[in-house]
Design an enzyme around this catalytic site. Structure first.
Site, PDB file in Angstrom:
ATOM      1  CB  VAL A  97     -11.445 -18.606  23.892  1.00 28.84           C
ATOM      2  CG1 VAL A  97     -11.091 -17.128  23.860  1.00 28.84           C
ATOM      3  CG2 VAL A  97     -12.935 -18.791  23.657  1.00 28.84           C
TER       4      VAL A  97
ATOM      5  CG  ASP B 117     -25.179 -19.145  28.949  1.00 31.62           C
ATOM      6  OD1 ASP B 117     -25.658 -19.578  30.020  1.00 31.62           O
ATOM      7  OD2 ASP B 117     -24.161 -19.615  28.425  1.00 31.62           O
TER       8      ASP B 117
ATOM      9  CG  MET C 250     -19.852 -20.918  21.878  1.00 33.95           C
ATOM     10  SD  MET C 250     -21.228 -21.119  20.749  1.00 33.95           S
ATOM     11  CE  MET C 250     -20.846 -19.886  19.541  1.00 33.95           C
ATOM     12  N   GLY C 251     -16.839 -23.175  21.480  1.00 32.58           N
ATOM     13  CA  GLY C 251     -15.639 -22.835  20.728  1.00 32.58           C
ATOM     14  C   GLY C 251     -14.414 -22.909  21.599  1.00 32.58           C
TER      15      GLY C 251
ATOM     16  CE  LYS D 235     -16.338 -17.491  21.975  1.00 34.58           C
ATOM     17  NZ  LYS D 235     -17.724 -17.251  22.458  1.00 34.58           N
TER      18      LYS D 235
END
Length: 858
Positions: A4, A112, A1-2, A19
């Site tokens: 951070v 999620d 997702m990324g 992020k």
């Protein structure tokens, strides 16, 4: 997702989470859309249990989200240490449900939810993170969007640990790739709650396939839930984890309600195991009937005996490690027992230098837990159902659910000292320190007056109300002289009962409790007629108490008494340099309740309040001089020539006496009213005061020419509270620094004196107790426990540099300002607590406290 990162916002001087979408995904339209959607979702959600977004930035092709940095472990880290006891798990689950409810109300599904996406801060506050998979509810959607599923068919799917952690919380319909709605979050919530209580996952397997199969086909091992789990919570988890979404709990708000009422018994038809066969039911009834018949002779014999007197049980409650009981020099009512006698709420402060919070202690638990959102909370009181606490903070009356969740503002309360809550939903409280009592609905609204000050009795305030059993009449304190009094919601008339050293509290079966010279007393009282029926008898010795009716004791409706005694709060005035290093002490022995240090204009003497009286200490060590002798004095202020001291007393108005101790009759400086003295004009002719009574906007700042018939003139008067947490005039008398809560919290403002001119805010992060350097080139203030300095360049305009941090102040502070002063050479005079364990002496709890009294109520 990324990826951070922890980052620093250089503009706002705060740490954030950054992020960043990795380069490998920057050209992936699905990833890019998801990333931007997370920003949009978070921007639409404003909730204390959801990590906030500060911005979406794109620099040189790099896309980044600036997010709230949430300190502390994830819930997954906490569960890794073992199962979480229910009394600890309930507030966590309650806050998760609050966060989901806020999202669902906005039409947003998280999709999620799992322990790794939930953080629990050290103060107990919960934050739900990572709305990257969130999607707006769209019932019209006819096909699943697999690109937004946690089980993406990308190289990331080979990271079994990550995907397994997600799959274990997916609803069956989500695992099958079907369209999901808010019921998928409810499933995940049930899985998380099960894992908190058991320390194991509800659905587990060796790989993703096994885990998904368990989610779709298997049931959790319900026997793993701890036996002490309330039946309502067992049923809640079972309803959340129904395979068929149509049979699942419909709304996460219902989960919140079930958690709040977890201690209530289930109806017999709904209790776990209610599906027993008919013959087992009949067998159970047969056995119960036979046992009852056999027991009849024993019951009859027992009823002939005199019923035993319940035992009076005593035990102590200590604050958590690193926390001290707090409440205004140890005198404020630091605790309140819930009406059902099961919980105690108290004011506690982390040391050194931590924030003041409200804490809850279950009497059957080992440790207390903080109530997030109650920072700065004062004088707590309970709702009649023992489920909510009212308190005062930042000039407001607030309430909070003890099971968790954000506080709710009910109305303004400039200096509320004491509140009470009846079963009709009326809250009665002291809105200020110089007015009658007011009432407001427990749902919030406009407060309206109930009692009026009686001029014939020279009353200056009504405080510390408590409803009597009928919920209409109440007892309270009338100042001066702490007169225990009775009033009613139905009439403005009040009746005085007796004078004491503290507030009165009604205690069933019929007593008024109060403190007299450190002894807690009980006096028989007929609540139906509001009349005393006997003389007082002692209950406990050495109970802490102070001025204006404050005392550290509380009592429940069913015979639970709590009180605090223990150490006196002693302190020593010490010299401190700009780094916080202690240089020397002004006196050799600790002083009782030392506060309000004020250096003389020539810097050679120190005015100090010790045990309620004003003293003058010589900097060179000559013997001190006692100025007042009748106690209950505050806030001394030197006259510009250093010859006299102005002081406040509980019997207002302001007065002054010679600083050399020569005595004589005190000189009256102000008309009747409740004033704090804060400084002198440049020519020494006008006195700057903060008035806490009078106008509805009080506290406000005035100036007056000393004299009993002087007419105060407005300097600062707005709907906000000004000056209660500090005000000070610059040495040349041209600039006024003061505290105002116009922004929602106390901040330092400066404006021309006496005006006109617009105010300028100096403190970016809150501030109290402004004090000027003798040169006028610096202004100091406290930002929580931090002592800050602002360099001043004041000519025709007021110019200043950003505030600079000097040192963390672990010295005594708070109460009525000032709590420190500064000498011409830049040294600070502070009060050092001489009792390293001040605030740690235990609270005594007594069950069935009234059973051994020699005087019985009637």
């Amino acid at each position: 997702m990324g990826e951070v990162y922890r980052a620093r916002d250089s503009k706002l001087q705060r740490d954030i989470a950054l992020k960043i979408l990795p380069d490998a995904f920057a050209l992936d339209p699905d990833r890019l859309a998801r990333f931007k959607r997370e920003a949009q979702v978070l921007a639409s959600l404003n909730h204390p249990n959801i990590a906030a977004i500060y911005g979406l930035e794109e620099v040189d092709g790099v896309l980044a989200l600036a997010l709230e940095l949430v300190e502390g472990p994830t819930l997954a880290d906490r569960i890794a240490e073992g199962a979480i006891p229910f009394h600890e798990a309930r507030p966590i689950a309650r806050q998760i449900a609050d966060a989901l409810e806020a999202a669902h109300d906005q039409g947003i599904v998280h999709r999620d939810l799992k322990p790794a996406n939930i953080k629990v801060r050290s103060d107990g506050a919960v934050k739900v993170l990572d709305f990257g998979l969130a999607k707006a509810l769209d019932p019209a959607t006819s096909s699943p969007d697999l690109t937004r599923s946690p089980t993406l068919s990308t190289p990331a799917a080979t990271r079994v640990g990550v995907i397994l952690g997600t799959a274990a919380y997916m609803a069956p319909e989500q695992a099958r790739g079907k369209v999901v709605d808010k019921r998928a979050d409810i499933w995940a919530f049930g899985a998380v709650l099960y894992e908190m209580l058991t320390g194991t996952r509800a659905f587990d397997g060796e790989d993703v396939t096994d885990t998904m199969g368990a989610v779709i086909h298997k049931e959790p091992v319900w026997a793993t839930l701890p036996p002490e789990t309330p039946p309502r919570v067992v049923e809640l988890v079972q309803r959340c984890l129904k395979k068929d979404a149509r049979e699942r709990l419909r709304d996460i708000g219902d989960a919140r309600i079930e958690l709040e009422g977890a201690d209530r018994p289930l109806p017999s038809s709904a209790a776990p195991g209610a599906g027993r066969s008919v013959w087992r039911e009949r067998l159970a009834w047969l056995v119960a009937t036979l046992v009852a018949i056999a027991a009849v002779p024993f019951v009859v014999a027992h009823l002939r005996e005199a019923p035993p007197t319940p035992a009076t049980v005593r035990f102590t409650v200590t604050p958590p490690d690193g926390v001290v009981f707090s409440g205004g020099s140890g005198y404020a009512p630091a605790q309140a027992v819930s009406p059902d006698g099961r919980l105690i709420v108290f004011m506690g402060q982390r040391v050194p230098g931590g924030a003041l919070l409200l804490w809850i202690r279950d009497l059957d638990a080992l440790v207390a837990r903080p109530l997030p959102g109650t920072e700065g909370g004062l004088f707590p009181f309970w709702s009649p159902d023992s489920r909510s606490v009212g308190f005062f903070a930042a000039g407001k009356l607030k309430k909070i659910d003890v099971a968790g969740g954000p506080p709710q503002i009910l109305c303004d309360a400039n200096a509320g000292e004491g509140g009470t809550w009846n079963r009709e939903g009326t809250i009665l409280f002291a809105a200020s320190t110089a007015s009658g009592l007011v009432r407001v609905s427990s749902a919030g609204g406009q407060a309206t007056p109930v009692t009026k000050l009686d001029a014939s009795r020279k009353e200056i305030s009504h405080r510390w109300p408590q409803f009597l059993p009928d919920g209409r009449r109440f007892v309270f304190v009338a100042e001066p002289n702490n007169a225990a009094s009775v009033g009613s919601l139905d009439s403005p008339e009040t009746k005085r009962l007796f004078n004491a050293d503290s507030k009165p509290l009604y205690a069933p079966p019929g007593y008024l409790l109060f403190v007299q010279q450190g002894t807690l007393m009980a006096r028989p009282f007929d609540a139906a007629r509001a009349e005393l029926t006997g003389e007082a008898v002692p209950v406990a010795e050495q109970v802490r108490y102070g001025g204006n009716g404050r005392a550290a004791f509380s009592v429940s409706e069913n015979g639970v008494l709590s009180y605090r005694g223990g150490e006196a709060i002693t302190g020593t005035p010490v010299w401190v340099d700009r780094t916080g290093r202690e240089l020397s002490a002004l006196v050799s022995n600790p002083l009782d309740s030392a506060e309000f240090p004020r250096l003389s204009p020539d810097g050679r003497r120190l005015a100090l309040v010790v045990a309620g009286d004003v003293w003058v200490y010589d900097i060179q060590g000559r013997p001190p001089i006692k100025i007042t002798f009748d106690g209950q004095h505050y806030a001394p202020l030197w006259t510009p020539d250093g010859r006299r001291l102005v002081y406040e007393t509980t019997s207002v108005p302001l007065r002054s006496l010679p600083a050399d101790g020569s005595g004589g009759a005190p000189e009256t400086l102000t008309p009747d009213g409740h004033f704090h003295p804060h400084g002198w004009s440049g020519d020494g002719r006008e006195l700057l005061v903060v008035r806490l009574d009078g106008a509805a906007t009080a506290p406000d700042i005035f100036r007056l020419t000393p004299g009993a018939k002087s007419e105060p003139q407005v300097v600062v008067q707005t709907p906000a509270a000004e000056g209660a947490a500090g005000a000070a005039l610059s040495p040349d008398g041209h600039w006024l620094a003061y505290v105002s809560d116009a922004t929602g919290q106390g901040e330092i403002w400066v404006r021309p004196y006496p005006g006109p001119g617009a105010p300028v805010r100096l403190s970016p992060n809150g501030g109290t107790e402004p004090v000027w350097a003798r040169s006028g080139k610096e202004l100091y203030y406290l930002e929580a426990a931090k002592l800050m300095a602002v360099a001043i360049e004041a000519r025709a305009d007021f110019n200043f540099k950003p505030a600079a941090f000097l040192f963390e102040s672990n010295y005594v502070r708070g109460g009525q300002p000032p709590s420190y002063d500064v000498a011409a050479d830049g040294r600070f005079i502070m009060i050092k607590s001489a009792n390293s364990r001040a605030g740690t002496s235990p609270m005594t709890v007594v069950l069935n406290w009234a059973d051994k009294l020699p005087v019985r109520a009637r």
